[in-house]
Scaffold this motif. Structure first.
Motif, PDB file in Angstrom:
ATOM      1  N   ASN A 130      -4.156   0.969   6.851  1.00  0.00           N
ATOM      2  CA  ASN A 130      -3.184   2.047   6.684  1.00  0.00           C
ATOM      3  C   ASN A 130      -3.413   3.255   7.577  1.00  0.00           C
ATOM      4  O   ASN A 130      -2.596   4.176   7.578  1.00  0.00           O
ATOM      5  CB  ASN A 130      -3.186   2.533   5.226  1.00  0.00           C
ATOM      6  N   LEU A 131      -4.499   3.269   8.319  1.00  0.00           N
ATOM      7  CA  LEU A 131      -4.816   4.450   9.132  1.00  0.00           C
ATOM      8  C   LEU A 131      -3.688   4.846  10.084  1.00  0.00           C
ATOM      9  O   LEU A 131      -3.366   6.036  10.175  1.00  0.00           O
ATOM     10  CB  LEU A 131      -6.134   4.251   9.876  1.00  0.00           C
ATOM     11  N   PRO A 132      -3.022   3.916  10.774  1.00  0.00           N
ATOM     12  CA  PRO A 132      -1.916   4.345  11.646  1.00  0.00           C
ATOM     13  C   PRO A 132      -0.783   5.037  10.879  1.00  0.00           C
ATOM     14  O   PRO A 132      -0.171   5.983  11.398  1.00  0.00           O
ATOM     15  CB  PRO A 132      -1.423   3.033  12.276  1.00  0.00           C
ATOM     16  N   ASP A 133      -0.512   4.597   9.656  1.00  0.00           N
ATOM     17  CA  ASP A 133       0.558   5.201   8.857  1.00  0.00           C
ATOM     18  C   ASP A 133       0.151   6.563   8.296  1.00  0.00           C
ATOM     19  O   ASP A 133       1.015   7.343   7.876  1.00  0.00           O
ATOM     20  CB  ASP A 133       0.967   4.274   7.707  1.00  0.00           C
ATOM     21  N   ALA A 192       0.850  -1.196   0.000  1.00  0.00           N
ATOM     22  CA  ALA A 192       0.000   0.000   0.000  1.00  0.00           C
ATOM     23  C   ALA A 192       0.883   1.243   0.000  1.00  0.00           C
ATOM     24  O   ALA A 192       2.052   1.178   0.393  1.00  0.00           O
ATOM     25  CB  ALA A 192      -0.908   0.004   1.233  1.00  0.00           C
ATOM     26  N   LEU A 193       0.303   2.338  -0.467  1.00  0.00           N
ATOM     27  CA  LEU A 193       1.001   3.624  -0.462  1.00  0.00           C
ATOM     28  C   LEU A 193       0.040   4.715  -0.029  1.00  0.00           C
ATOM     29  O   LEU A 193      -1.123   4.737  -0.456  1.00  0.00           O
ATOM     30  CB  LEU A 193       1.488   3.982  -1.863  1.00  0.00           C
ATOM     31  N   ILE A 194       0.525   5.612   0.797  1.00  0.00           N
ATOM     32  CA  ILE A 194      -0.212   6.832   1.099  1.00  0.00           C
ATOM     33  C   ILE A 194       0.300   7.839   0.079  1.00  0.00           C
ATOM     34  O   ILE A 194       1.470   8.216   0.094  1.00  0.00           O
ATOM     35  CB  ILE A 194       0.035   7.277   2.543  1.00  0.00           C
ATOM     36  N   THR A 230      -0.167  17.980  -1.073  1.00  0.00           N
ATOM     37  CA  THR A 230       1.147  17.507  -0.648  1.00  0.00           C
ATOM     38  C   THR A 230       1.364  16.110  -1.206  1.00  0.00           C
ATOM     39  O   THR A 230       0.514  15.233  -1.033  1.00  0.00           O
ATOM     40  CB  THR A 230       1.259  17.462   0.890  1.00  0.00           C
ATOM     41  N   ALA A 231       2.496  15.902  -1.866  1.00  0.00           N
ATOM     42  CA  ALA A 231       2.888  14.562  -2.337  1.00  0.00           C
ATOM     43  C   ALA A 231       3.504  13.833  -1.151  1.00  0.00           C
ATOM     44  O   ALA A 231       4.477  14.306  -0.574  1.00  0.00           O
ATOM     45  CB  ALA A 231       3.882  14.681  -3.478  1.00  0.00           C
ATOM     46  N   ILE A 232       2.939  12.695  -0.765  1.00  0.00           N
ATOM     47  CA  ILE A 232       3.399  11.984   0.426  1.00  0.00           C
ATOM     48  C   ILE A 232       4.290  10.791   0.052  1.00  0.00           C
ATOM     49  O   ILE A 232       5.431  10.708   0.464  1.00  0.00           O
ATOM     50  CB  ILE A 232       2.208  11.545   1.301  1.00  0.00           C
ATOM     51  N   GLY A 233       3.746   9.820  -0.668  1.00  0.00           N
ATOM     52  CA  GLY A 233       4.537   8.676  -1.112  1.00  0.00           C
ATOM     53  C   GLY A 233       5.070   7.792  -0.003  1.00  0.00           C
ATOM     54  O   GLY A 233       6.160   7.236  -0.112  1.00  0.00           O
ATOM     55  N   ALA A 234       4.309   7.616   1.080  1.00  0.00           N
ATOM     56  CA  ALA A 234       4.760   6.798   2.206  1.00  0.00           C
ATOM     57  C   ALA A 234       4.274   5.360   2.052  1.00  0.00           C
ATOM     58  O   ALA A 234       3.089   5.120   1.852  1.00  0.00           O
ATOM     59  CB  ALA A 234       4.241   7.373   3.518  1.00  0.00           C
TER      60      ALA A 234
END
Length: 193
Positions: A185-188, A155-157, A171-175
């Motif tokens: 993915n909510l914690p990330d 997964a990616l944020i 904002t470009a995050i890409g995490a």
């Protein structure tokens, strides 16, 4: 001319698209990695089912609503998903999420876009992935973020839109993250709110 974003870069939507911007589309595209066959035979391509998500948060970081393949529009109808593309085959955007910024409830502070690989492959098996923000009024591309974050994550944020008075900032995050659905993915996402 659209801006090519780098990880962590922010842009003002009113500055880039004009103060009359009232609705946007987040487009997501990808291709499956082609399999190599034995001695050049038996190759091909395995379908990759990436799922785009738009998650709406208030100023306190509380999740207000989620738009994804199991809920194709927000409860108030201001955010709409194009539907689930299970292959990534074809040119252009594979999934889109439309947002009517002018009607988005005032308590929505941040919209986070993420993507999950529902079929379980990691991002080493995905190529040419990108997200792009489009002005829905004239179909002009505002910004593009090429997702070069290949790796063992599923997964990616991707990016966020954050309300700043009457303007919005992208904002470009890409995490990287893990999991088959946005709930994993909510914690990330918390550090990006």
């Amino acid at each position: 001319m659209p801006i090519s974003l780098e990880k962590g870069q922010k842009i003002s939507l009113s500055k880039e698209a004009g103060p009359s911007l009232s609705s946007v589309v987040m487009g997501l595209g990808w291709d499956a990695v082609k399999k190599k066959g034995f001695l050049g035979f038996g190759g091909g391509q395995k379908d990759v089912d990436l799922d785009g998500n738009a998650l709406l948060f208030d100023v306190g970081g509380n999740l207000l609503d989620a738009v994804w393949f199991r809920q194709l529009q927000s409860r108030d109808g201001t955010v709409r998903h194009s539907g689930d593309n299970r292959t990534g085959v074809g040119e252009g955007d594979d999934e889109t999420i439309s947002i009517d910024l002018s009607r988005l409830p005032a308590n929505v502070q941040t919209v986070v876009f993420s993507v999950n690989n529902y079929t379980g492959q990691d991002f080493n098996q995905v190529q040419n992935a990108y997200c792009r923000l489009i002005n829905a009024q004239n179909n002009a591309e505002i910004a593009r973020y090429n997702l070069t974050a290949q790796g063992a994550h599923s997964a990616l944020i991707l990016a966020s839109l954050r309300r700043n008075g009457s303007d919005w900032t992208m904002t470009a995050i890409g995490a990287p993250s893990r999991g088959r659905t946005y709930q994993d993915n909510l914690p990330d996402m918390r550090p990006h709110l």
